[in-house]
Design a protein around this motif. Structure first.
Motif, PDB file in Angstrom:
ATOM      1  N   LEU A 102       0.662  -1.278   0.006  1.00  0.00           N
ATOM      2  CA  LEU A 102      -0.058   0.165   0.035  1.00  0.00           C
ATOM      3  C   LEU A 102       0.946   1.116  -0.050  1.00  0.00           C
ATOM      4  CD1 LEU A 102      -2.737  -1.012   2.543  1.00  0.00           C
ATOM      5  CD2 LEU A 102      -3.068  -0.800  -0.017  1.00  0.00           C
ATOM      6  N   GLY A 103       2.065   0.975   0.075  1.00  0.00           N
ATOM      7  CA  GLY A 103       3.008   2.003   0.127  1.00  0.00           C
ATOM      8  C   GLY A 103       2.829   3.283   1.431  1.00  0.00           C
ATOM      9  N   VAL A 104       2.768   2.627   2.557  1.00  0.00           N
ATOM     10  CA  VAL A 104       2.781   3.276   3.933  1.00  0.00           C
ATOM     11  C   VAL A 104       3.568   2.526   4.850  1.00  0.00           C
ATOM     12  CG1 VAL A 104       0.202   3.827   3.168  1.00  0.00           C
ATOM     13  CG2 VAL A 104       0.754   1.803   4.851  1.00  0.00           C
ATOM     14  N   ALA A 105       3.879   3.582   5.740  1.00  0.00           N
ATOM     15  CA  ALA A 105       4.924   2.914   6.982  1.00  0.00           C
ATOM     16  C   ALA A 105       4.215   2.209   7.704  1.00  0.00           C
ATOM     17  CB  ALA A 105       5.292   4.207   7.595  1.00  0.00           C
ATOM     18  N   PRO A 106       4.767   1.020   8.199  1.00  0.00           N
ATOM     19  CA  PRO A 106       4.270  -0.068   9.002  1.00  0.00           C
ATOM     20  C   PRO A 106       3.637   0.843  10.419  1.00  0.00           C
ATOM     21  CG  PRO A 106       6.595  -0.493   8.800  1.00  0.00           C
ATOM     22  CD  PRO A 106       6.281   0.601   7.823  1.00  0.00           C
ATOM     23  N   PRO A 107       2.988   0.108  11.140  1.00  0.00           N
ATOM     24  CA  PRO A 107       2.784   0.841  12.439  1.00  0.00           C
ATOM     25  C   PRO A 107       3.695   0.642  13.475  1.00  0.00           C
ATOM     26  CG  PRO A 107       1.443  -1.177  12.102  1.00  0.00           C
ATOM     27  CD  PRO A 107       2.113  -0.917  10.843  1.00  0.00           C
ATOM     28  N   PRO A 108       3.903   1.378  14.586  1.00  0.00           N
ATOM     29  CA  PRO A 108       4.842   0.943  15.578  1.00  0.00           C
ATOM     30  C   PRO A 108       4.898  -0.184  15.948  1.00  0.00           C
ATOM     31  CG  PRO A 108       3.363   2.791  16.234  1.00  0.00           C
ATOM     32  CD  PRO A 108       2.970   2.363  14.913  1.00  0.00           C
ATOM     33  N   MET A 109       6.101  -0.778  16.640  1.00  0.00           N
ATOM     34  CA  MET A 109       6.011  -2.011  17.561  1.00  0.00           C
ATOM     35  C   MET A 109       5.378  -1.548  18.945  1.00  0.00           C
ATOM     36  SD  MET A 109       6.835  -5.143  16.466  1.00  0.00           S
ATOM     37  CE  MET A 109       8.576  -5.192  15.416  1.00  0.00           C
ATOM     38  N   GLN A 110       4.658  -2.603  19.381  1.00  0.00           N
ATOM     39  CA  GLN A 110       4.078  -2.390  20.490  1.00  0.00           C
ATOM     40  C   GLN A 110       4.307  -3.798  21.584  1.00  0.00           C
ATOM     41  OE1 GLN A 110      -0.127  -1.489  19.076  1.00  0.00           O
ATOM     42  NE2 GLN A 110       0.345   0.147  20.278  1.00  0.00           N
ATOM     43  N   THR A 111       4.340  -3.516  22.742  1.00  0.00           N
ATOM     44  CA  THR A 111       4.270  -4.718  23.711  1.00  0.00           C
ATOM     45  C   THR A 111       2.489  -5.257  23.597  1.00  0.00           C
ATOM     46  OG1 THR A 111       3.941  -3.379  25.670  1.00  0.00           O
ATOM     47  CG2 THR A 111       5.908  -3.710  24.770  1.00  0.00           C
ATOM     48  N   LEU A 112       2.571  -6.329  24.466  1.00  0.00           N
ATOM     49  CA  LEU A 112       1.082  -6.840  24.321  1.00  0.00           C
ATOM     50  C   LEU A 112       0.457  -5.886  25.394  1.00  0.00           C
ATOM     51  CD1 LEU A 112       1.234 -10.822  24.930  1.00  0.00           C
ATOM     52  CD2 LEU A 112       0.098  -9.425  23.240  1.00  0.00           C
ATOM     53  N   GLU A 113       0.879  -5.438  26.316  1.00  0.00           N
ATOM     54  CA  GLU A 113       0.296  -4.507  27.477  1.00  0.00           C
ATOM     55  C   GLU A 113      -0.016  -3.236  26.701  1.00  0.00           C
ATOM     56  OE1 GLU A 113       3.121  -5.924  27.667  1.00  0.00           O
ATOM     57  OE2 GLU A 113       2.472  -7.525  29.289  1.00  0.00           O
ATOM     58  N   GLU A 114       0.959  -2.732  25.989  1.00  0.00           N
ATOM     59  CA  GLU A 114       0.868  -1.363  24.950  1.00  0.00           C
ATOM     60  C   GLU A 114      -0.532  -1.519  24.146  1.00  0.00           C
ATOM     61  OE1 GLU A 114       5.113   0.482  25.193  1.00  0.00           O
ATOM     62  OE2 GLU A 114       4.605  -0.766  23.528  1.00  0.00           O
ATOM     63  N   ALA A 115      -0.515  -2.602  23.722  1.00  0.00           N
ATOM     64  CA  ALA A 115      -1.510  -2.917  22.414  1.00  0.00           C
ATOM     65  C   ALA A 115      -3.018  -2.989  23.158  1.00  0.00           C
ATOM     66  CB  ALA A 115      -1.118  -4.151  21.569  1.00  0.00           C
ATOM     67  N   ASN A 116      -3.101  -3.388  24.336  1.00  0.00           N
ATOM     68  CA  ASN A 116      -4.158  -3.396  24.908  1.00  0.00           C
ATOM     69  C   ASN A 116      -5.354  -4.129  24.046  1.00  0.00           C
ATOM     70  OD1 ASN A 116      -6.242  -2.692  26.953  1.00  0.00           O
ATOM     71  ND2 ASN A 116      -6.954  -0.612  25.856  1.00  0.00           N
ATOM     72  N   LEU A 117      -5.257  -5.331  23.922  1.00  0.00           N
ATOM     73  CA  LEU A 117      -5.848  -6.152  22.861  1.00  0.00           C
ATOM     74  C   LEU A 117      -7.076  -6.673  23.745  1.00  0.00           C
ATOM     75  CD1 LEU A 117      -2.905  -8.466  21.557  1.00  0.00           C
ATOM     76  CD2 LEU A 117      -4.064  -6.386  20.390  1.00  0.00           C
ATOM     77  N   SER A 118      -8.144  -6.954  22.921  1.00  0.00           N
ATOM     78  CA  SER A 118      -9.347  -7.429  23.443  1.00  0.00           C
ATOM     79  C   SER A 118      -9.025  -9.040  23.975  1.00  0.00           C
ATOM     80  CB  SER A 118     -10.470  -7.880  22.235  1.00  0.00           C
ATOM     81  OG  SER A 118     -10.023  -8.766  21.291  1.00  0.00           O
TER      82      SER A 118
END
Length: 260
Positions: free
Chosen positions: A205-221
């Motif tokens: 898509l020609g875009v920058a990848p999102p920043p790397m996160q820890t599991l805690e920072e991602a706040n996943l469901s």
């Protein structure tokens, strides 16, 4: 005319139905886009009796953990060809190791799915164990476009995936060959990390990848956390040998390119 009855005409089952119909089959199905109301017992049983093949894509009920199809219609599943869309989640966490159809099941977080998988096996079904499903409208490309893509810092974490068209071709191959009852893993040839898939989608898509996160920072469901708690590679050799099946999209790279 050959007729397939499908319980649950969802994302994957619609592709299977379309592939069969293009080959001259009649398809009857339950679900919001289906032709029969699942709750209408008389209509369902009549359609089942008129069908030569039966496939269920209905997952276990989230509250009770039981299989709705087997709870209501197990006694009506008398056809010689039964199929069930299961999940490779039945293998549980394997710390990145390879699993195949001989690997133990029932040790992971999806115990209800494992139980349903086992019951369909007992009925003599062809049980198609599916990894992460992607395709039109449901891929890393869509997540990137919607700003929902993530990269999680979990070195060594990998999983398998499969393009929805390859699910359809695998099931159709099992139908046409009257494949023996048993389990079949339908996955691509290259298990890879979610980060690799996201990065490839961003590149396309020609875009920058999102920043790397820890599991805690991602706040996943809770569901997403459960996904990241398991790590395995799924072998597809049996499906290739027995069904004569080859995935059209052998890796996520071909699959994503085709979706652009």
């Amino acid at each position: 005319m050959k007729q397939m009855f499908i319980f649950g005409l969802g994302y994957s089952a619609k592709r299977i139905a379309a592939a069969l119909e293009s080959d001259g089959w009649s398809v009857v199905a339950t679900g919001s886009d289906g032709t029969v109301d699942f709750a209408d017992g008389d209509a369902v049983r009549a359609a089942l009796a008129a069908s030569s093949h039966i496939l269920s894509s209905v997952p276990p009920d989230r509250e009770s953990g039981t299989d709705p199809v087997l709870e209501k219609y197990a006694d009506a599943l008398q056809q010689t060809w039964l199929g069930y869309l299961s999940s490779t989640g039945v293998y549980g966490d394997q710390d990145g190791a390879w699993v195949d159809e001989t690997s133990p099941t029932g040790t992971g977080r999806r115990t209800a799915r494992s139980d349903a998988d086992a019951r369909w096996m007992e009925l003599g079904a062809r049980v198609f164990r599916l990894p992460g499903i992607y395709g039109p409208g449901r891929s890393a490309l869509d997540r990137v476009k919607e700003g929902k893509a993530r990269r999680i810092d979990m070195p060594g974490q990998v999983f398998s995936r499969v393009h929805v068209e390859d699910i359809a071709s695998g099931v159709v191959a099992a139908v046409k060959s009257n494949a023996p009852a048993g389990a079949y893993n339908l996955g691509d040839d290259l298990p890879a990390s979610g980060n690799a898939v996201t990065e490839e989608a961003c590149r396309l898509l020609g875009v920058a990848p999102p920043p790397m996160q820890t599991l805690e920072e991602a706040n996943l469901s809770e569901m997403a956390m459960g996904f990241y708690s398991e790590n395995r590679r799924v072998a597809n050799g049996k499906a290739k040998r027995v069904l004569g099946w080859e995935p059209k999209y052998r890796t996520y790279r071909e699959g994503l390119r085709a979706l652009i």
